[in-house]
Design a protein around this motif. Sequence first.
Motif, PDB file in Angstrom:
ATOM      1  N   ILE A  57       9.744 -95.458 -84.460  1.00  0.00           N
ATOM      2  CA  ILE A  57       9.861 -94.823 -83.155  1.00  0.00           C
ATOM      3  C   ILE A  57      11.215 -95.141 -82.537  1.00  0.00           C
ATOM      4  O   ILE A  57      11.700 -96.260 -82.637  1.00  0.00           O
ATOM      5  CB  ILE A  57       8.725 -95.263 -82.199  1.00  0.00           C
ATOM      6  CG1 ILE A  57       9.040 -94.955 -80.726  1.00  0.00           C
ATOM      7  CG2 ILE A  57       8.467 -96.746 -82.301  1.00  0.00           C
ATOM      8  CD1 ILE A  57       8.142 -93.989 -80.098  1.00  0.00           C
ATOM      9  N   PHE A  87      12.428 -95.591 -79.125  1.00  0.00           N
ATOM     10  CA  PHE A  87      11.964 -95.721 -77.753  1.00  0.00           C
ATOM     11  C   PHE A  87      13.043 -95.226 -76.800  1.00  0.00           C
ATOM     12  O   PHE A  87      14.215 -95.166 -77.155  1.00  0.00           O
ATOM     13  CB  PHE A  87      11.663 -97.188 -77.423  1.00  0.00           C
ATOM     14  CG  PHE A  87      10.367 -97.674 -77.969  1.00  0.00           C
ATOM     15  CD1 PHE A  87       9.173 -97.290 -77.403  1.00  0.00           C
ATOM     16  CD2 PHE A  87      10.338 -98.537 -79.055  1.00  0.00           C
ATOM     17  CE1 PHE A  87       7.964 -97.757 -77.900  1.00  0.00           C
ATOM     18  CE2 PHE A  87       9.143 -99.005 -79.559  1.00  0.00           C
ATOM     19  CZ  PHE A  87       7.955 -98.613 -78.980  1.00  0.00           C
ATOM     20  N   SER A 107      14.191-100.358 -74.732  1.00  0.00           N
ATOM     21  CA  SER A 107      13.330-101.515 -74.874  1.00  0.00           C
ATOM     22  C   SER A 107      14.088-102.709 -74.328  1.00  0.00           C
ATOM     23  O   SER A 107      15.270-102.636 -74.037  1.00  0.00           O
ATOM     24  CB  SER A 107      12.951-101.732 -76.331  1.00  0.00           C
ATOM     25  OG  SER A 107      14.103-101.984 -77.086  1.00  0.00           O
ATOM     26  N   GLN A 108      13.366-103.781 -74.217  1.00  0.00           N
ATOM     27  CA  GLN A 108      13.929-104.992 -73.632  1.00  0.00           C
ATOM     28  C   GLN A 108      14.798-105.687 -74.686  1.00  0.00           C
ATOM     29  O   GLN A 108      14.262-106.201 -75.661  1.00  0.00           O
ATOM     30  CB  GLN A 108      12.744-105.879 -73.263  1.00  0.00           C
ATOM     31  CG  GLN A 108      13.030-107.040 -72.397  1.00  0.00           C
ATOM     32  CD  GLN A 108      13.292-106.638 -70.980  1.00  0.00           C
ATOM     33  OE1 GLN A 108      14.428-106.434 -70.599  1.00  0.00           O
ATOM     34  NE2 GLN A 108      12.251-106.512 -70.183  1.00  0.00           N
ATOM     35  N   PRO A 109      16.130-105.682 -74.534  1.00  0.00           N
ATOM     36  CA  PRO A 109      16.933-106.362 -75.551  1.00  0.00           C
ATOM     37  C   PRO A 109      16.870-107.883 -75.382  1.00  0.00           C
ATOM     38  O   PRO A 109      16.543-108.379 -74.313  1.00  0.00           O
ATOM     39  CB  PRO A 109      18.344-105.835 -75.291  1.00  0.00           C
ATOM     40  CG  PRO A 109      18.356-105.388 -73.884  1.00  0.00           C
ATOM     41  CD  PRO A 109      16.950-105.065 -73.475  1.00  0.00           C
ATOM     42  N   LEU A 110      17.171-108.592 -76.452  1.00  0.00           N
ATOM     43  CA  LEU A 110      17.229-110.050 -76.379  1.00  0.00           C
ATOM     44  C   LEU A 110      18.505-110.448 -75.644  1.00  0.00           C
ATOM     45  O   LEU A 110      19.530-109.801 -75.784  1.00  0.00           O
ATOM     46  CB  LEU A 110      17.228-110.654 -77.782  1.00  0.00           C
ATOM     47  CG  LEU A 110      16.024-110.292 -78.641  1.00  0.00           C
ATOM     48  CD1 LEU A 110      16.152-110.916 -80.018  1.00  0.00           C
ATOM     49  CD2 LEU A 110      14.757-110.766 -77.974  1.00  0.00           C
ATOM     50  N   PRO A 111      18.445-111.546 -74.881  1.00  0.00           N
ATOM     51  CA  PRO A 111      19.582-111.858 -74.022  1.00  0.00           C
ATOM     52  C   PRO A 111      20.814-112.400 -74.757  1.00  0.00           C
ATOM     53  O   PRO A 111      21.924-112.201 -74.306  1.00  0.00           O
ATOM     54  CB  PRO A 111      19.024-112.914 -73.070  1.00  0.00           C
ATOM     55  CG  PRO A 111      17.862-113.496 -73.794  1.00  0.00           C
ATOM     56  CD  PRO A 111      17.306-112.431 -74.658  1.00  0.00           C
ATOM     57  N   ALA A 155      15.647-105.675 -87.077  1.00  0.00           N
ATOM     58  CA  ALA A 155      14.844-104.558 -87.569  1.00  0.00           C
ATOM     59  C   ALA A 155      14.819-104.525 -89.096  1.00  0.00           C
ATOM     60  O   ALA A 155      13.934-103.918 -89.686  1.00  0.00           O
ATOM     61  CB  ALA A 155      15.392-103.246 -87.016  1.00  0.00           C
ATOM     62  N   GLU A 200      18.598 -98.096 -80.070  1.00  0.00           N
ATOM     63  CA  GLU A 200      17.195 -97.768 -80.391  1.00  0.00           C
ATOM     64  C   GLU A 200      17.127 -96.919 -81.645  1.00  0.00           C
ATOM     65  O   GLU A 200      16.278 -97.115 -82.511  1.00  0.00           O
ATOM     66  CB  GLU A 200      16.546 -97.020 -79.218  1.00  0.00           C
ATOM     67  CG  GLU A 200      16.381 -97.840 -77.948  1.00  0.00           C
ATOM     68  CD  GLU A 200      15.592 -99.110 -78.195  1.00  0.00           C
ATOM     69  OE1 GLU A 200      14.583 -99.058 -78.906  1.00  0.00           O
ATOM     70  OE2 GLU A 200      16.007-100.175 -77.696  1.00  0.00           O
ATOM     71  N   LYS A 253      17.763 -99.055 -84.726  1.00  0.00           N
ATOM     72  CA  LYS A 253      16.617 -99.870 -85.133  1.00  0.00           C
ATOM     73  C   LYS A 253      15.609 -99.030 -85.900  1.00  0.00           C
ATOM     74  O   LYS A 253      14.995 -99.500 -86.865  1.00  0.00           O
ATOM     75  CB  LYS A 253      15.970-100.499 -83.890  1.00  0.00           C
ATOM     76  CG  LYS A 253      16.797-101.650 -83.352  1.00  0.00           C
ATOM     77  CD  LYS A 253      16.025-102.493 -82.356  1.00  0.00           C
ATOM     78  CE  LYS A 253      16.003-101.869 -80.996  1.00  0.00           C
ATOM     79  NZ  LYS A 253      15.508-102.785 -79.951  1.00  0.00           N
TER      80      LYS A 253
END
Lengths: 487, 303
Positions: free
Chosen positions: A83, A85, A88-92, A103, A151, A154
Motif C-alpha cells: 500500500i 499510504f 505515515s509517521q516517519p521515524l525521528p 521496508a 511512501e 516503501k
Amino acid sequence: MGKLLEVAGLTKRFGGLLAVKELSFAVAGGEILGLIGPNGSGKSTVMKCILGIERPTAGSVRIAGTEVAGWPAHRIARRGVGIVFQHSQPLPRQTVLEHIEIALLPDSLLRLFADRHVAERARAIAARVGLERVMHRLPRTLPFADLRRLELAKAIARNPTVVLVDEPFAGLTAAEVADFSALIRSFRDDGHAVLLVDHNVKSVAALVDRVLAMYLGERIAEGTADEVMRDDTVRRVYLGGRIQTTAHDTRRNTERQPLLQVEGLSVSYGKAQALEDVSITVGAGEFVSVVGLNGAGKTTLFNAICGLVPATGAIRFDGQDLRASSAARIARGGLVQCPESRELFGDLSVRENLDLGGQHLTRQACARQLDWLFELFPILRARGDQSARTLSGGEQQMLAIARALMMQPRLLILDEPTLGLAPVILELLSKALDRLRRTTDITVLLGEQNITFALPHADRVYVLEHARIVWEGPPDRLAAEAGAGLL
Amino acid sequence: MLGSRNFWLAMAALVVLYLLPFGVSGYVLGLLTVAYYYAVAAMAWDLLFGFAGEVNFGPSFLVGLGAYTATLLNVYAAAPILPCLLAAAAAAVAGGLVLAVPALRLRGPYFGLVTLVAVLLLQNIIVLFSGITGGEIGLALTDVLAIDDHTNYWYALGFMTVSGGLLFGLSRSSAGLILQASGQDAVQAAALGFNVAKHKLAAFCISALFSGLAGAMLVFYLGTASAGTVVDIGIGVQFIIAAVLGGRRTIIGAAIGSIFLIVAGEVLRPLGELSTFVVSSFALVVILFLPGGFLGLLAGRRG
C-alpha cells in the motif's frame, strides 16, 4: 495476465452500519483499477479489508489465487499486497534511505544486521522514485511531495503483486502529479495489479484502465473513466439528479449585516497547504453552503474559524476578531460547530449529551430548548435513555446537530452532516434543516460534498477546490457554471 | 548519527568510571553501585517505551520478580548465586509474558494500566506471604556478591556496561529498526509485512530479562530483599524518570539519568525531606521543556 486481486461478495458491518455490501471486482496483472466513491461510500473500508487492517464480515479476497480474507495484515502484506499510504509517521532519527531499508528487511527477530545488498537496493529504489538528492536527510526536513515519494518507495521495496494507492494525488502540484502518474504506470508496466482509491473520477481518469464507482457500500457503476463519468447514477450521486433550489422566502435578497467575515485565510499542515487565501462572508440569518470534494479544505476552513487549527488571515465574528480567542470562548460566543466526526459522547445517553450542550442555560431555558429540539427531531425523545453509541448513523447525526443547537448558536456550522447516511435519512435531515430555516433566524454555514443536499437550503454557495474558493454565487447557477469540476 | 566522536566520549567516560574506586570513598562507590543496577532497569524500560512505543508503568514488577526469585531460591533452596541469577531472568521473562501476551492486545492506555496493577499485585503477594518473603521488613540472603566495595562496584559497572552495550546494539540493529517502526506506526509496519505483536512481545521479553537480572544482582549486592527496595511503585517511577530525563529512545540516556538521579539525591541530602522535592521538580521541568532529555539537549546543540 490472470487476475491478481479478486474480491467476491465482500461485506463489512460495523455494529449497525453496513459499510460494504456484497462487493465484487477483480484486477488483473498490468491493469490499473480506480475505486472511487464519495466520502463514506465504503471505499476505504474495502481497502482496509484487502489489507487485513479490518476483518471482512463475509466474502472472499484472493491474492493471486490465495484466499487471504481474515488473515492478519502482516501476513497479507507478505503474500504480496502493498500500500502507498497518504502519509505515515516517519521515524525521528532515521534518514530517507534507512526508511527504505526498513521496508526491505525480513520480518525476523534475530537479524541484527541487514544484508549488504539491502543498502544497494534501497539506493536504487530511491533513485527510481526521485529521492536521490535527499536520501541522507531526515524525513521531517522534506517537502510534502518527497514524503509521498517515500511512501511510494516503501511500497516498491516490498515488490508487491497487488499495489493499493490511497488518494494518489492529494496535495500535489500539477508537475508532481505527472511524476507520480509515471511512477504508478511503471507499476502497471511491471505487471503488478494496481488499485487506486480516490474520491472522484476526474483525478484518476488519465491513469486508470477501468473505474469502479461505489456509493453507500455498493457498486453503482463500472467501466472506463468516460463511461463512469457519463453514468446517470454517478452523476446523481455526485451532482444530484435534479438540482433543485426550493423557492426561497423573502429572507433571500434582503441586505444583511455580515455576521462572519473571513479574509485571506490560509492554513498549512506541515508541508501540505490545506487552505489558500480563502475569503467568505456569511450574513446574519443567511444560509450559506460551502461545497467541494473531500480533501478540498472544508473541514479545515471550519476548524480554522472555530479556533481549532492555527491559521493566518482575518476572521471576524460580529465585528470581533476571533483569532485571539480560545476555541471554548468562540463556542460560548455563539459560533458553534457540529463536526463531521460528530464527536458524541458515546457512553452517555442521548439526554446527557443534550444536557451537556445546554450546560450554560438556566433550567427553564434548557427545558424549553429541549422541547423545541424534540419537536424538530422526534426520534431523539424516544431514544432519550439510550447511550449515543447505540444509535444509528442518522440518529447520531441528528443528536449531534441537536446538541449543537442546545448551545443556542448564532451561527451554526454543519460539517458534512450527510456523511455515510442513507438517502431516506438525508430526506429527514433535509426536512429538519428546512424547518430550522423557516422557524428561526439562525445563521447556518453548511459544508457538503453532497450537492443535492447542500443546494436546496442555500441562499448562497461557495465552491472550494484544492484549498481555494473557485466559485461563488446563487445555487441555481452552480450546475451550469461549476458542475463539471465536481464530478 | 552515532559519530565515532560519541563512541570515544562514551569510552572515555567508562574508563573514568572503571578507575573511580582508586579516587573516591567507599560511600560514593556504594551509591554508584546501586545507580548502575537502576540504570540497567531504566535502559530496559527505554527499549519498551522509546522503541516499541509501549509505556510500562510497572518496571518494578519485572525487577521485583527477578529479585524475589533469586532471594527465595538462595534462602530456601540454598542455590548458589549463578543459578539464582539465571532463574531470576527466566522468572522475569515468564512473568513478563504472562502479563504482556494479553495486555498487548489492548489498545491505548490499557497496556500501561495492566502493568501498573501488576506491581500492586506483586507487592501485595509479598506482604501477604510475609512469613516466607519477609514482607516489608525484608529477607536476608545467604550469599552476597562480594563484601569488598571495589569488587561490588566493578560487578555493577561491568553488568551495566555489558547490558547497556547489548541493549544499545539491539536498538540499532535491523530488528531494533523494525521494532521502532512498529512503535511509531503499527498499521504501516504491518502493511510492510512485519508482525507487530511478535516484535513488541520480543522487546518485552528482552526488557524483562534485563530488568529481572538487575533486580537479582541488586539484592545480591544489598544482601536483603524487601518490597520497599525492589517492588514499590516509587522505585519503578524512578526508572521511568531516569529514562525520560536522560533522553527517550537513546538507551544510554537512561543510564545517565539513573546515575544523575541517585547522585543528585545524595548531593541534596542536606536539604532533608526537601531533596526529593527538588529532584522531582527538576525532573518535571526537564520533561515539560526538554522532552528529548539530556541527550536530546546535546544532540540539539550540535544539530
